[in-house]
Design an enzyme around this catalytic site. Structure first.
Site, PDB file in Angstrom:
ATOM      1  N   LYS A  22       0.829  -1.203   0.000  1.00  0.00           N
ATOM      2  CA  LYS A  22       0.000   0.000   0.000  1.00  0.00           C
ATOM      3  C   LYS A  22       0.866   1.258   0.000  1.00  0.00           C
ATOM      4  CE  LYS A  22      -1.742   1.733   3.918  1.00  0.00           C
ATOM      5  NZ  LYS A  22      -1.890   3.168   4.211  1.00  0.00           N
ATOM      6  N   ASN A  23       1.829   1.324   0.920  1.00  0.00           N
ATOM      7  CA  ASN A  23       2.631   2.541   1.044  1.00  0.00           C
ATOM      8  C   ASN A  23       3.505   2.782  -0.178  1.00  0.00           C
ATOM      9  OD1 ASN A  23       1.508   3.082   3.530  1.00  0.00           O
ATOM     10  ND2 ASN A  23       3.186   2.173   4.694  1.00  0.00           N
ATOM     11  N   CYS A 118      -5.053   8.356   9.711  1.00  0.00           N
ATOM     12  CA  CYS A 118      -5.324   7.823  11.040  1.00  0.00           C
ATOM     13  C   CYS A 118      -5.002   8.854  12.116  1.00  0.00           C
ATOM     14  CB  CYS A 118      -4.501   6.569  11.293  1.00  0.00           C
ATOM     15  SG  CYS A 118      -4.987   5.147  10.306  1.00  0.00           S
ATOM     16  N   ARG A 123       1.140  14.726  12.132  1.00  0.00           N
ATOM     17  CA  ARG A 123       1.862  14.346  10.921  1.00  0.00           C
ATOM     18  C   ARG A 123       2.341  15.629  10.251  1.00  0.00           C
ATOM     19  NH1 ARG A 123       0.589   9.071   9.296  1.00  0.00           N
ATOM     20  NH2 ARG A 123      -0.110   7.942  11.099  1.00  0.00           N
ATOM     21  N   LEU A 127       9.192  18.866   7.450  1.00  0.00           N
ATOM     22  CA  LEU A 127      10.352  18.246   6.800  1.00  0.00           C
ATOM     23  C   LEU A 127      10.217  18.275   5.282  1.00  0.00           C
ATOM     24  CD1 LEU A 127      10.851  15.213   9.202  1.00  0.00           C
ATOM     25  CD2 LEU A 127      12.214  17.305   9.104  1.00  0.00           C
ATOM     26  N   ASP A 308       4.516   0.332  12.096  1.00  0.00           N
ATOM     27  CA  ASP A 308       3.249  -0.203  11.583  1.00  0.00           C
ATOM     28  C   ASP A 308       3.015  -1.661  11.968  1.00  0.00           C
ATOM     29  OD1 ASP A 308       2.329   2.127  10.494  1.00  0.00           O
ATOM     30  OD2 ASP A 308       2.897   1.665   8.437  1.00  0.00           O
ATOM     31  N   ARG A 400      -8.572   0.281   4.490  1.00  0.00           N
ATOM     32  CA  ARG A 400      -7.553   1.174   3.957  1.00  0.00           C
ATOM     33  C   ARG A 400      -6.229   0.457   3.716  1.00  0.00           C
ATOM     34  NH1 ARG A 400      -6.053   4.952   7.670  1.00  0.00           N
ATOM     35  NH2 ARG A 400      -4.710   5.697   5.990  1.00  0.00           N
TER      36      ARG A 400
END
Length: 422
Positions: A22-23, A118, A123, A127, A308, A400
């Site tokens: 997914k990522n 989430c 977040r 950066l 995760d 998700r």
């Protein structure tokens, strides 16, 4: 609202196919914005987050089509109509901020809402902003949107990140592919998803070296062309299903799994008394004799223990012999699953970013509520090892990040079903 009913049913046996990451896929999709030519991704996971990214790219004017039951994504950005990533879409998923670098690099401007996703702590985009400003971008925050511009185009630079952020690394690397001159990004994240992105960008004509290390060098080019790229295996889904036989007993083979994706995680399982062996088809996981042993965990950027997988590992430690300490160093507020596990009979004490788990012999089924994506699957894993029935509510989080979770676990003998909401 749907829920998932899990009944403890003993050891598991069989095979589970692991989807594309997914990522990685959510990072690869915005790369289409860097070129006028088509970009095609294979081995794509079929998840709601992929649909959200599809909607975002389409809102910018990109053409995005899901083929072969969603496992192939064909994209083209030859005629974009907007450079504004709207809040209504971006709020659903933090990865939406990855359109910022590509839009800025190709068009010299972008307006991107601050991201959502989430509820596991802040977040921040600082950066990302610092890296893009080092390349010559001018960025201002107004009314919840980042307004970015680079009228003369981006220019290569040497930039060291204060923290090895995955998302910021991805955004900066994509932007630098079209910058004038050479960019050297220091303290870059080293995750497999970044290596996968660089491999795709290289197929598109980018000149990049050093991926997988803490220093990535990008030589800017005038334009990128089209490509076809296979999405890397999802190491988080892999690790999650590795925990199923660990927590229930039995032996399960994870098809498509590779040790290089989960080495630090597999080492912790081995220390806990769970065997992980590479096969021709993937990874085979077997719980050794008796109850698992407690192990301490500290979440770290890759190649350390993944944040995760922290919630899922906590579920295993709930039934381990002894006391384990889990320290979360990546995200704040990431122990919201702990009170739900306590409802199932777990012995957990949370103090700030540290959770102390004293194992019990058996968890008991209970009604519990998912608070985020990884917490939802940790409760399912706990339910597999519990006496009686566990009902996990608010499982929309699950969609998700995990495709066909009920089907995959049923396939190895778990007693699990999805209950449709009213």
């Amino acid at each position: 609202m749907d829920s998932i009913l899990v009944t403890g049913n003993g050891p598991l046996s069989g095979q589970i196919p692991i989807a594309g990451a997914k990522n990685a896929c959510l990072t690869l999709m915005p790369a289409t914005l860097l070129s006028e030519e088509p970009l095609t991704l294979t081995n794509a996971p079929r998840l709601s987050d992929i649909k959200t990214m599809t909607a975002l790219l389409q809102s910018l004017g990109a053409e995005v089509s899901a083929l072969q039951d969603g496992q192939v994504i064909a994209m083209s950005s030859h005629s974009l109509t907007s450079h504004v990533a709207d809040y209504d879409i971006v709020r659903k998923m933090r990865a939406s901020n990855l359109v910022l670098g590509p839009l800025l690099a190709r068009f010299g401007q972008a307006v991107v809402s601050l991201p959502g996703g989430c509820a596991i702590g802040a977040r921040p985009m600082d950066l990302h902003v610092e890296g893009l400003e080092a390349l010559g971008a001018e960025i201002e925050l107004k009314d919840g949107y980042l307004h970015a511009k680079a009228p003369g185009g981006l220019k290569g630079a040497v930039h060291e990140m204060r923290f090895a952020s995955v998302g910021a690394t991805e955004n900066i690397v994509m932007a630098a592919t079209l910058a004038k001159g050479t960019t050297v990004l220091k303290n870059a994240a080293r995750e497999p998803e970044i290596v996968d992105l660089v491999e795709c960008l290289r197929k598109m004509g980018a000149q990049i070296s050093g991926e997988g290390s803490s220093t990535i060098e990008i030589q800017g080019v005038d334009r990128l062309h089209g490509a076809t790229h296979q999405v890397v295996t999802d190491r988080i889904e892999l690790g999650t299903y590795m925990l199923a036989p660990a927590i229930c007993g039995g032996e399960v083979e994870l098809l498509g799994g590779r040790m290089r994706l989960v080495e630090s995680f597999a080492a912790k399982l081995d220390a806990a008394g769970v065997s992980v062996a590479e096969t021709d088809k993937g990874l085979k996981v077997t719980r050794k004799n008796g109850r698992v042993s407690s192990v301490d965990v500290v979440t770290e950027p890759f190649p350390g223990f993944p944040t995760d997988l922290q919630a899922q590992m906590m579920a295993l430690m709930c039934i381990a012999e002894g006391t384990s300490v889990l320290e979360e160093r990546i995200f704040e507020n990431r122990f919201m699953h702990a009170p739900e596990l306590v409802r199932m009979g777990a012995n957990i004490e949370v103090h700030g970013g540290t959770a102390t788990v004293t194992g019990v012999e058996r968890l008991k089924g209970a009604p519990v509520m998912a608070t985020d994506l990884r917490a939802s699957v940790s409760l399912i894993l706990a339910g597999l090892a519990a006496e009686g029935e566990t009902v996990v509510s608010r499982v929309y989080h699950l969609d998700r990040g995990y495709e066909h979770v009920v089907r995959k676990l049923e396939g190895v003998g778990a007693k699990i079903e999805r209950i449709k909401g009213q």
